[in-house]
Write a protein that holds these residues in place. Sequence first.
Motif, mmCIF file in Angstrom:
data_model
loop_
_atom_site.group_PDB
_atom_site.id
_atom_site.type_symbol
_atom_site.label_atom_id
_atom_site.label_comp_id
_atom_site.label_asym_id
_atom_site.label_seq_id
_atom_site.Cartn_x
_atom_site.Cartn_y
_atom_site.Cartn_z
ATOM 1 N N PRO A 29 0.839 -1.193 0.000
ATOM 2 C CA PRO A 29 0.000 0.000 0.000
ATOM 3 C C PRO A 29 0.879 1.251 0.000
ATOM 4 C CG PRO A 29 0.103 -0.914 2.214
ATOM 5 C CD PRO A 29 0.944 -1.798 1.327
ATOM 6 N N TYR A 31 0.834 5.526 0.307
ATOM 7 C CA TYR A 31 0.150 6.802 0.488
ATOM 8 C C TYR A 31 1.220 7.889 0.562
ATOM 9 C CZ TYR A 31 -2.687 10.466 2.578
ATOM 10 O OH TYR A 31 -3.312 11.659 2.852
ATOM 11 N N GLU A 33 4.080 8.276 -1.178
ATOM 12 C CA GLU A 33 5.377 7.624 -1.034
ATOM 13 C C GLU A 33 6.276 7.860 -2.243
ATOM 14 O OE1 GLU A 33 6.251 6.418 1.719
ATOM 15 O OE2 GLU A 33 4.610 5.401 2.736
ATOM 16 N N ASP A 62 -3.205 4.590 -2.353
ATOM 17 C CA ASP A 62 -4.286 4.917 -1.430
ATOM 18 C C ASP A 62 -4.600 6.423 -1.496
ATOM 19 O OD1 ASP A 62 -6.124 4.785 0.578
ATOM 20 O OD2 ASP A 62 -4.691 4.515 2.203
ATOM 21 N N ASN A 90 -8.149 8.578 -0.237
ATOM 22 C CA ASN A 90 -7.419 7.908 0.835
ATOM 23 C C ASN A 90 -8.397 7.138 1.729
ATOM 24 O OD1 ASN A 90 -6.087 8.529 3.953
ATOM 25 N ND2 ASN A 90 -4.926 7.398 2.432
ATOM 26 N N ASP A 115 8.121 1.671 2.491
ATOM 27 C CA ASP A 115 9.169 2.566 3.000
ATOM 28 C C ASP A 115 10.459 1.822 3.363
ATOM 29 O OD1 ASP A 115 8.331 1.254 5.211
ATOM 30 O OD2 ASP A 115 7.598 3.005 6.284
ATOM 31 N N GLN A 117 10.897 -0.299 5.579
ATOM 32 C CA GLN A 117 11.008 -0.664 6.995
ATOM 33 C C GLN A 117 10.779 -2.165 7.145
ATOM 34 O OE1 GLN A 117 8.449 2.389 9.076
ATOM 35 N NE2 GLN A 117 10.348 2.532 10.258
ATOM 36 N N LYS A 151 4.619 5.783 19.406
ATOM 37 C CA LYS A 151 4.283 4.493 18.812
ATOM 38 C C LYS A 151 4.606 3.341 19.758
ATOM 39 C CE LYS A 151 3.647 2.050 14.882
ATOM 40 N NZ LYS A 151 3.811 2.036 13.447
ATOM 41 N N ARG A 219 12.725 4.420 8.350
ATOM 42 C CA ARG A 219 12.152 4.673 7.038
ATOM 43 C C ARG A 219 13.230 5.086 6.046
ATOM 44 N NH1 ARG A 219 7.821 6.587 4.521
ATOM 45 N NH2 ARG A 219 5.849 5.857 5.365
ATOM 46 N N THR A 224 6.347 8.985 8.627
ATOM 47 C CA THR A 224 5.251 8.104 9.017
ATOM 48 C C THR A 224 3.906 8.803 8.838
ATOM 49 O OG1 THR A 224 4.266 6.838 10.812
ATOM 50 C CG2 THR A 224 5.536 8.784 11.444
ATOM 51 N N LYS A 225 2.893 8.007 8.481
ATOM 52 C CA LYS A 225 1.560 8.556 8.267
ATOM 53 C C LYS A 225 0.718 8.416 9.530
ATOM 54 C CE LYS A 225 2.834 8.718 3.901
ATOM 55 N NZ LYS A 225 4.223 8.288 4.139
ATOM 56 N N ARG A 230 -3.885 9.141 15.459
ATOM 57 C CA ARG A 230 -4.291 8.094 14.536
ATOM 58 C C ARG A 230 -4.012 6.712 15.130
ATOM 59 N NH1 ARG A 230 -3.162 8.113 8.001
ATOM 60 N NH2 ARG A 230 -4.437 6.287 7.621
#
Length: 330
Positions: A29, A31, A33, A62, A90, A115, A117, A151, A219, A224-225, A230
């Motif tokens: 996915p 978004y 990027e 996305d 999105n 990314d 990661q 996180k 990354r 980060t999104k 969120r």
Amino acid sequence: MTTAPLSASSFANAARARPARPLISIVAPCYNEAGVIEIFVEAILKVVDGAGYDHELVFVDDGSEDETRGRLTSLADSHSQIHVVALSRNFGKEAALTAGLDHANGDAVIVIDVDLQDPPELIAAFIEKWREGYDVVYATREDRRADTFAKRFTAEGFYRLFNKISALKIPENAGDYRLMDRRVVETLKTLPERSRFMKGLFAWVGYRSVGVSYVRPERAAGETKFSFWRLWNFALEGFVSFSTAPLRVWTYVGVAIAFASFIYASAIIIVTLAGGRDVPGYASLLTVILFFGSVQLISVGVLGEYISRLFIEVKRRPIYVVDEVYSGDK
Ligand code: UDP
Ligand code: MG
């Protein structure tokens, strides 16, 4: 890179036969990027080219607002194995993943972040385990150094609480990065819910699973999104979608409070009968009113969380809307 100790021979009904030259789908996915897509494709091709299986790359755009879509479609023009599923806006990573799984054709499907990661070098280990007979091979992070404090904090608390209150167990430190056999993907597709907490759904379908551990890098580019807010909502989604404990706890809270109230009321009555009326009581009265007011509001709020999800499920809107599926003009 270490792997869990289970071996194929520990299965009662030997390893399932895998095709000699399977098709492996890689679903990513994206978004916003644009900055990493080319590096990602290069890294993936390095791993899959000449590795003894066919591959296809399914990118889900996305609803990116940057150059992502253009980059993806021009990659699809030059590589016949690259397909792009562009969503109409999105829809969030969970919906994008669902779209990717729906459009993947492989005998096994690998879900990966673009990314970098999720190190592409792990794919070889995934496929080896899959050939051994495992249906799900997921990557587990050895540590969370690469993550922000927010996180780490939410993730740790989340897994601890989730695994305590839900009958379902989500492997700690496992992200979405994983390989799934075709039949696992088909099972996932039969799950009809709109709120798709993928980690929960992955765990729910079960099948023979094994973890492969790795150290999660930073990354490669971009950012980060997932903000703290969120992540919080994401965690809430997980709880409410996979546990009814937050709903049921109020019955017990109610019983406990009723019991305490009964004792307290009896004490007041006895004291009043014995010693006469005692008018002052402003502080205690106000405290009790505020306390019960808040307990009731909290419980109504929890009900609201479940009802809002019922509302969303009942409307049965599609999980995502595809704007275009593009496989290049070659
Ligand atoms: N992503 C997406 N839609 C979104 C947010 C994220 O498709 O609304 C994708 C993103 O492009 C990336 C993956 O999900 O490939 C993971 O996102 P990110 O790296 O921002 O999350 P983190 O690694 O910080 O958890
Ligand atoms: Mg990331």
